[in-house]
Design a protein around this motif. Structure first.
Motif, PDB file in Angstrom:
ATOM      1  N   GLU A 122     116.105  22.330   3.124  1.00 15.26           N
ATOM      2  CA  GLU A 122     115.346  21.822   4.008  1.00 15.26           C
ATOM      3  C   GLU A 122     113.773  22.198   4.023  1.00 15.26           C
ATOM      4  O   GLU A 122     112.812  21.863   4.784  1.00 15.26           O
TER       5      GLU A 122
ATOM      6  N   THR B 276     121.327  27.717   3.367  1.00 18.45           N
ATOM      7  CA  THR B 276     121.381  26.496   3.194  1.00 18.45           C
ATOM      8  C   THR B 276     120.012  25.959   3.965  1.00 18.45           C
ATOM      9  O   THR B 276     119.400  24.690   3.578  1.00 18.45           O
ATOM     10  N   PHE B 277     119.173  26.713   4.735  1.00 22.01           N
ATOM     11  CA  PHE B 277     118.036  26.017   5.196  1.00 22.01           C
ATOM     12  C   PHE B 277     116.948  25.988   4.141  1.00 22.01           C
ATOM     13  O   PHE B 277     116.048  25.146   4.167  1.00 22.01           O
TER      14      PHE B 277
ATOM     15  N   SER C  14     113.317  30.000  13.192  1.00 19.98           N
ATOM     16  CA  SER C  14     112.929  29.330  14.506  1.00 19.98           C
ATOM     17  C   SER C  14     111.782  30.157  15.059  1.00 19.98           C
ATOM     18  O   SER C  14     110.819  29.457  15.514  1.00 19.98           O
TER      19      SER C  14
ATOM     20  N   MET D 206     118.121  19.815  10.643  1.00 20.47           N
ATOM     21  CA  MET D 206     116.900  20.343  10.627  1.00 20.47           C
ATOM     22  C   MET D 206     115.556  19.682  10.416  1.00 20.47           C
ATOM     23  O   MET D 206     115.609  18.843   9.350  1.00 20.47           O
TER      24      MET D 206
ATOM     25  N   ARG E 201     118.854  31.566  11.198  1.00 18.35           N
ATOM     26  CA  ARG E 201     118.284  30.309  11.528  1.00 18.35           C
ATOM     27  C   ARG E 201     117.463  30.456  12.686  1.00 18.35           C
ATOM     28  O   ARG E 201     116.169  30.101  12.831  1.00 18.35           O
TER      29      ARG E 201
ATOM     30  N   VAL F  75     115.476  24.997  15.272  1.00 17.13           N
ATOM     31  CA  VAL F  75     116.424  24.670  13.961  1.00 17.13           C
ATOM     32  C   VAL F  75     117.675  24.198  14.332  1.00 17.13           C
ATOM     33  O   VAL F  75     118.383  24.187  13.544  1.00 17.13           O
TER      34      VAL F  75
END
Length: 376
Positions: free
Chosen positions: A63, A59-60, A24, A36, A20, A31
């Protein structure tokens, strides 16, 4: 946030690496907030996450808004060989729904199945597959293909070639096949070719054949057993799904041409609800004045080497029109004969709705020169 076009391959990171944080840095915003910030990632060349031994979640991805190539609405999405990653539910996310080039394998849990890599060594891995990205069976002589029997949906090419299969009953639970041809492509979507022992399709659950970009769904049935045949239910599906055929080397399992002759005039009322005709239509030597009793006829499929329609020697016939005709499938010629009907003389006769492009040759002395344009 302003969108940007981006293509990136994520390669191995050391233990404890914060993916993450790396994202970013790439997109130059934080993030690390509890929720997010949503941003748009345009994936034209694809997204690949490979060989990350410590990666446990992606899981990002939920988003992201994935905007793909404007013509194909597709990009390569590859998440493989991340041994601690649980990607079991990834394929069902909104972001990947409808994508055809998804490869998720070699993780602790995977989703989807790569149907372009079916062979003797990989066959057992398809036992739990319900959705495959493509389905290619070539040069396979396995007697037991039961590992494929749970497949319900295929996204991409179905290609069955050079096998010893007698039918495709191993795909008895396959319900849906989706292609991505689009308006300007004419790629075969369902190819069954060079299978000399195949006599039937035998896919009872199949209900959907559809191009996700509203282009043509194209089939090819070629070089099969001389007795290869199609049932009425199978042809009904092909008709109603507007399937285009490159070749259809088949016959009906039972034949049913429709012939209306002298003395049948009193029985044509029984045909007023007929919408599908599995065979040719002949109206000959009758006293009929019109064919209004066939006004609901919408689909014709002829697999014999005969004319699609013959309307010949009907002394009182003065009007011929099929208002709902929308699909004509033939194995051989695509000829309509309208001849020797003395009261049917208009040189501008149009027998189909003007919105239907038939690619049919219409011949006969009632039509002046004997041919009408393809798109009458």
């Amino acid at each position: 946030m302003k969108s940007r076009r981006y293509s990136k391959i994520w390669q191995p990171y050391p233990a404890g690496y914060d993916l993450r944080e790396h994202i970013s840095q790439i997109f130059q915003f934080s993030v690390r907030t509890p929720k997010m910030t949503r941003f748009r990632l345009i994936l034209t060349y694809g997204l690949t996450i490979l060989n990350n031994s410590q990666l446990t979640n992606v899981t990002f991805i939920s988003e992201l808004e994935l905007h793909t190539d404007e013509q194909t609405h597709e990009c390569s999405f590859q998440i493989e060989n991340n041994e601690k990653l649980d990607a079991g539910k990834l394929c069902s996310t909104t972001q990947l729904n409808g994508m055809f080039r998804v490869r998720v394998s070699g993780n602790s849990k995977n989703c989807g199945c790569n149907g372009y890599q079916i062979n003797t060594d990989t066959l057992h891995t398809f036992l739990k597959c319900k959705v495959t990205y493509g389905l290619v069976l070539t040069n396979i002589t396995e007697s037991d293909l039961s590992a494929l029997s749970n497949i319900k949906e295929v996204r991409g090419l179905v290609d069955i070639q050079m096998t010893n299969l007698k039918n495709l009953s191993v795909l008895r639970n396959l319900k849906e096949i989706y292609s991505k041809n689009g308006e300007f492509n004419e790629n075969v979507c369902f190819n069954v070719q060079n299978n000399p022992e195949m006599t039937r399709l035998a896919m009872p659950a199949l209900k959907e054949l559809f191009d996700a970009q509203l282009g043509p769904f194209i089939m090819n049935l070629r070089d099969l057993h001389p007795e290869f045949c199609i049932t009425y239910d199978e042809m009904k599906l092909f008709m109603e799904k507007r399937v285009y055929f490159i070749n259809i080397d088949a016959k009906y399992c039972t034949e049913d041409n429709l012939t209306i002759g002298a003395g049948d005039e009193g029985f044509v009322v029984k045909l007023t609800k007929v919408s599908h005709l599995f065979g040719s239509l002949t109206i000959r030597n009758t006293l009929l004045e019109d064919i209004e009793f066939l006004s609901q006829l919408e689909f014709i499929a002829v697999l014999d080497n005969v004319d699609v329609i013959q309307i010949v020697s009907n002394q009182n016939l003065n009007f011929v029109y099929f208002p709902w005709m929308s699909v004509i499938i033939t194995r051989y010629n695509r000829t309509v004969v309208i001849d020797k009907n003395p009261k049917l003389t208009s040189p501008e006769l149009s027998i189909f709705n003007v919105q239907y492009a038939t690619r049919i040759a219409i011949v006969g002395d009632s039509l002046g020169k004997g041919f009408l344009p393809e798109n009458i």
